[in-house]
Design a protein around this motif. Sequence first.
Motif, short mmCIF file in Angstrom:
data_model
loop_
_atom_site.label_atom_id
_atom_site.label_comp_id
_atom_site.label_asym_id
_atom_site.label_seq_id
_atom_site.Cartn_x
_atom_site.Cartn_y
_atom_site.Cartn_z
N GLY A 122 -3.27 -1.39 12.49
CA GLY A 122 -2.38 -1.50 11.42
C GLY A 122 -1.65 -2.80 10.96
O GLY A 122 -0.77 -2.74 10.29
N SER A 123 -2.13 -3.89 11.57
CA SER A 123 -1.39 -5.15 11.23
C SER A 123 -1.89 -5.55 9.78
O SER A 123 -1.34 -6.59 9.32
CB SER A 123 -1.97 -6.34 12.15
N GLY A 124 -2.98 -4.87 9.19
CA GLY A 124 -3.30 -5.12 7.83
C GLY A 124 -4.67 -5.93 7.53
O GLY A 124 -4.97 -6.60 6.33
N LYS A 125 -5.34 -6.03 8.44
CA LYS A 125 -6.84 -6.42 8.47
C LYS A 125 -7.68 -6.00 7.21
O LYS A 125 -8.03 -6.67 6.28
CB LYS A 125 -7.42 -6.57 9.57
N SER A 126 -7.62 -4.76 7.12
CA SER A 126 -8.53 -3.82 6.07
C SER A 126 -7.65 -4.14 4.73
O SER A 126 -8.36 -4.27 3.91
CB SER A 126 -8.50 -2.55 6.43
N HIS A 161 -12.25 -6.48 16.59
CA HIS A 161 -11.21 -6.27 17.71
C HIS A 161 -11.90 -6.84 19.01
O HIS A 161 -11.28 -6.91 20.19
CB HIS A 161 -11.00 -4.78 18.02
N GLN A 172 -15.05 -0.96 6.53
CA GLN A 172 -14.89 -0.33 7.88
C GLN A 172 -15.36 0.97 7.80
O GLN A 172 -15.86 1.54 8.93
CB GLN A 172 -13.35 -0.48 8.28
N GLU A 196 -14.72 -4.98 10.71
CA GLU A 196 -15.39 -4.33 12.00
C GLU A 196 -16.89 -3.99 11.97
O GLU A 196 -17.28 -2.66 11.88
CB GLU A 196 -14.72 -3.24 12.33
N TYR A 212 -4.34 -0.79 -3.81
CA TYR A 212 -3.76 -2.01 -2.94
C TYR A 212 -3.10 -3.09 -4.01
O TYR A 212 -3.91 -3.87 -4.71
CB TYR A 212 -4.58 -2.57 -2.06
N VAL A 268 0.76 -1.09 0.03
CA VAL A 268 0.16 -0.15 -0.03
C VAL A 268 1.00 1.31 -0.07
O VAL A 268 1.69 1.43 0.66
CB VAL A 268 -0.87 0.02 1.28
N GLY A 269 0.80 2.08 -0.89
CA GLY A 269 1.44 3.42 -1.12
C GLY A 269 3.10 3.02 -1.01
O GLY A 269 3.92 3.60 -0.30
N PRO A 308 -3.72 -6.57 15.67
CA PRO A 308 -3.35 -5.22 16.31
C PRO A 308 -3.85 -4.12 15.19
O PRO A 308 -3.70 -4.43 14.08
CB PRO A 308 -1.91 -5.09 16.61
N LYS A 326 4.34 0.41 0.38
CA LYS A 326 4.97 -0.20 1.54
C LYS A 326 4.21 -1.49 1.56
O LYS A 326 3.05 -1.70 1.55
CB LYS A 326 4.36 0.77 2.75
N1 LIG Z 1 -1.76 4.91 1.58
C1 LIG Z 1 -1.04 4.21 2.35
N2 LIG Z 1 0.36 4.66 2.31
C2 LIG Z 1 1.04 4.02 3.30
N3 LIG Z 1 0.80 3.09 4.28
C3 LIG Z 1 -0.54 2.83 4.34
C4 LIG Z 1 -1.51 3.54 3.40
N4 LIG Z 1 -2.58 2.89 3.69
C5 LIG Z 1 -2.48 2.05 4.82
N5 LIG Z 1 -1.19 2.03 5.30
C6 LIG Z 1 -0.70 1.21 6.43
O1 LIG Z 1 -1.13 0.04 6.11
C7 LIG Z 1 -1.08 -0.80 7.41
C8 LIG Z 1 -2.28 -1.57 7.56
O2 LIG Z 1 -3.52 -0.61 7.68
P1 LIG Z 1 -5.02 -1.58 7.53
O3 LIG Z 1 -5.79 -0.48 7.45
O4 LIG Z 1 -4.79 -2.73 6.79
O5 LIG Z 1 -4.89 -1.94 9.23
P2 LIG Z 1 -5.91 -3.00 10.13
O6 LIG Z 1 -5.21 -3.87 10.48
O7 LIG Z 1 -7.12 -2.66 9.22
O8 LIG Z 1 -6.13 -1.67 11.25
P3 LIG Z 1 -7.41 -1.15 12.19
O9 LIG Z 1 -7.39 -2.20 13.22
O10 LIG Z 1 -6.69 0.18 12.95
O11 LIG Z 1 -8.50 -1.08 11.33
C9 LIG Z 1 -0.91 0.65 8.52
O12 LIG Z 1 0.43 0.77 9.03
C10 LIG Z 1 -1.22 1.71 7.71
O13 LIG Z 1 -0.83 2.62 8.25
#
Ligand SMILES: Nc1ncnc2c1ncn2[C@@H]1O[C@H](COP(=O)(O)OP(=O)(O)OP(=O)(O)O)[C@@H](O)[C@H]1O
Lengths: 443, 240
Positions: B39-43, B197, B87, B165, B55, B13-14, B37, B16
């Motif tokens: 930011g772990s990447g579920k979404s 969560h 979400q 969620e 993505y 993503v972006g 947790p 990363k």
């Molecule tokens: N456009 C982007 N550029 C850089 N990093 C990104 C971008 N979009 C998401 N991320 C990063 O990707 C990681 C995963 O994000 P994601 O939304 O999948 O987490 P999550 O597990 O759903 O978290 P939450 O429980 O808070 O919903 C995070 O560290 C987020 O900051």
Amino acid sequence: MTIPQTARLTRDFVEALSSEKGEPRWMRDHRLHCLAVFEKTPLPRFGPDLSALDLSDLAYYARPVEPVRSWDDLPEEIRRTFLALRLPEAEQKALAGLGAQVDSEVVYRSLLAEVRAQGVIFASMDQAVKDHPWIQDYFMKTIPPEDNKFAALHGAVWSGGTFIWVPPGVEVAVPLQAYYRMQTEAVGQFEHTLIVAEPGSSLHYIEGCSAPRFARSALHSGMVEIVAKEGSKVRFTTVQNWSKNVYNLNNKRALAYAHAAVDWVSGSLGSKVTMLYPTTVLLGPGARTENLSFTFSQDGMWLDTGARAVHRAPGTTSRLISRSVVQGTGRSVFRGTVHVHPEAKGAKAHVECSTLLLTPEARTETIPILRAETDDVELGHEATVGKVSQDQLFYLMSRGLSEAQAMSLIVNGFVSPILKEIPLEYAVELRGILEMSFEKAIG
Amino acid sequence: MSVLVIEGLHVEVGGKPVLRGVDLALEPGQVHALMGPNGSGKSTLALALAGEPGYTVTRGRATLDGEDLLSLPPHERARKGLFLAFQYPPEIEGVSLREFLRLACAERGQGFCEFQRSYPHALRRLRMEGFDGRELNVGFSGGEKKRSELLQLYLLRPKVALLDEPDSGVDVDALRLIAEAIRELAEGGTAVLIITHYPRILEHVPPSEVFVLDGGSIVERGGPELAHRIGEEGFEVIRR
Ligand SMILES: Nc1ncnc2c1ncn2[C@@H]1O[C@H](COP(=O)(O)OP(=O)(O)OP(=O)(O)O)[C@@H](O)[C@H]1O
Ligand SMILES: [Mg+2]
């Protein structure tokens, strides 16, 4: 003598036109005066480039179809066109009366007997000029030829159009409609519409326009004059879907007397160039006007539209709302003009324009001109420009809609404040046009 | 046989890398849970599966009923029976909820007559009768947006439902409604993945399997008791 079918714009032509139509003397003189004004007036000094419009390569009069009493008597091709446009169906289901014009002349007209019995006049402008001498007091008094070059041109060569007179207190419950079709290559269409609504009357009038596409440019330069007397209500709806070789340069203006209400609803979907600035002059206390405009500029189109409200009496109100969608190399300009004169104490005006840009090359400009000559006034202005949000697009696609469907839905949503005000059959046509254009663009 | 199979999925993503080799399978008619947790990447996993253009899948594969999913544009994934409850659902002005759902249902092969029956029923089921005339998600409260996602899910009857969620910001009564709708759907054969969560929603719809995502891959799998342990003790449980 007959009217030359194609002609250079000369004094001889204008005289032949007038005499062939059997017009009263005053109209012939008016035409010649307009021609003189046209010759000395320069092209508009603002707006789109008109240099590709060759005024010496136009048929200023064309009559490919003779008037008929029944749809069935029309030549096959034009009959099929009107059927495809579902005019006979609308006439049966949704209208109090219908007129249809092909190029320069009205070819079909009907009016419900009960509306006729109310005393309403719904006639072709040519006939009305001959039947009702008092029209001289109104004809091009709201928009004089000196106003601009195309007003003058129109005054010299006008042909066809609609005259409506609504007697005092008469409410026409169902809309009247006119349909304008350009059928000949490089034709000029110059219909004149005059609506006189007597005190306490009401009317909804609808115009639709279309043309097949030709290689050479065509010109549509109609004029609409509305006189809304005390306490009357007039709504004027236009949906144009001209082909992309048409220059659509119109003049539309209304006078609203005390407590009268004039609404303009415009959907501009076609043409190569449009210049359209419906204007209401609020002459009497408590008069109001609403101007709703939707434009959809596609590749290569320049839709230069606007709305004007001139407040000349106390307690008058205006609302000018526009939604523009611009695609490909299209271009939209919206000029929202409000002028509040010193005597218009307590006036209220609101101008709101939003634009949605669908492509990076799309261009837009909003030019608000708000001028108040009294302090006792409420003026509001909002302008926004946005793009289709990728989040919205993805959301809709994740529900199974194709990109074209999703775009069309988002754009429809964006223009819905105006779409809601457009008669259903046109709203459906409009959605169809949007969806088709996205399918083409996205492939 | 699994309806959705994900193997070695890497997603950026972006620019990363967020997912680094996710393996997962969802069974028809079963409820699964995905925890992890912030930011772990579920979404990220859910959005990448649905085809969000931001993505980028760099490695791995995903199949729906044995057919490759990742080469399809988002709307074709949906038409094959994949659904994502967002979400953060966006608001779409001027688009009526009803008109939108009618179009979406038509693309899932539901005729107009069927929709005329199923739509009022779904509104009642989620107690959303008052939303009939509303614009899509416009001005909906956080909890109402979640219910709107469930309404869509309930009407579209997908083969696979990814629910990101569905329980966050939702009151006790609405949570029960949502859970009941999910259960009914699973009973009808839909494979469900609930991202959450909190173990609370899972008490209403017990999952057959719980996955924990951390550091870009699935680090733990278990039964409902795993969700409880995380609820009580946090993700330290799995890191030990
Ligand atoms: N456009 C982007 N550029 C850089 N990093 C990104 C971008 N979009 C998401 N991320 C990063 O990707 C990681 C995963 O994000 P994601 O939304 O999948 O987490 P999550 O597990 O759903 O978290 P939450 O429980 O808070 O919903 C995070 O560290 C987020 O900051
Ligand atoms: Mg998330």
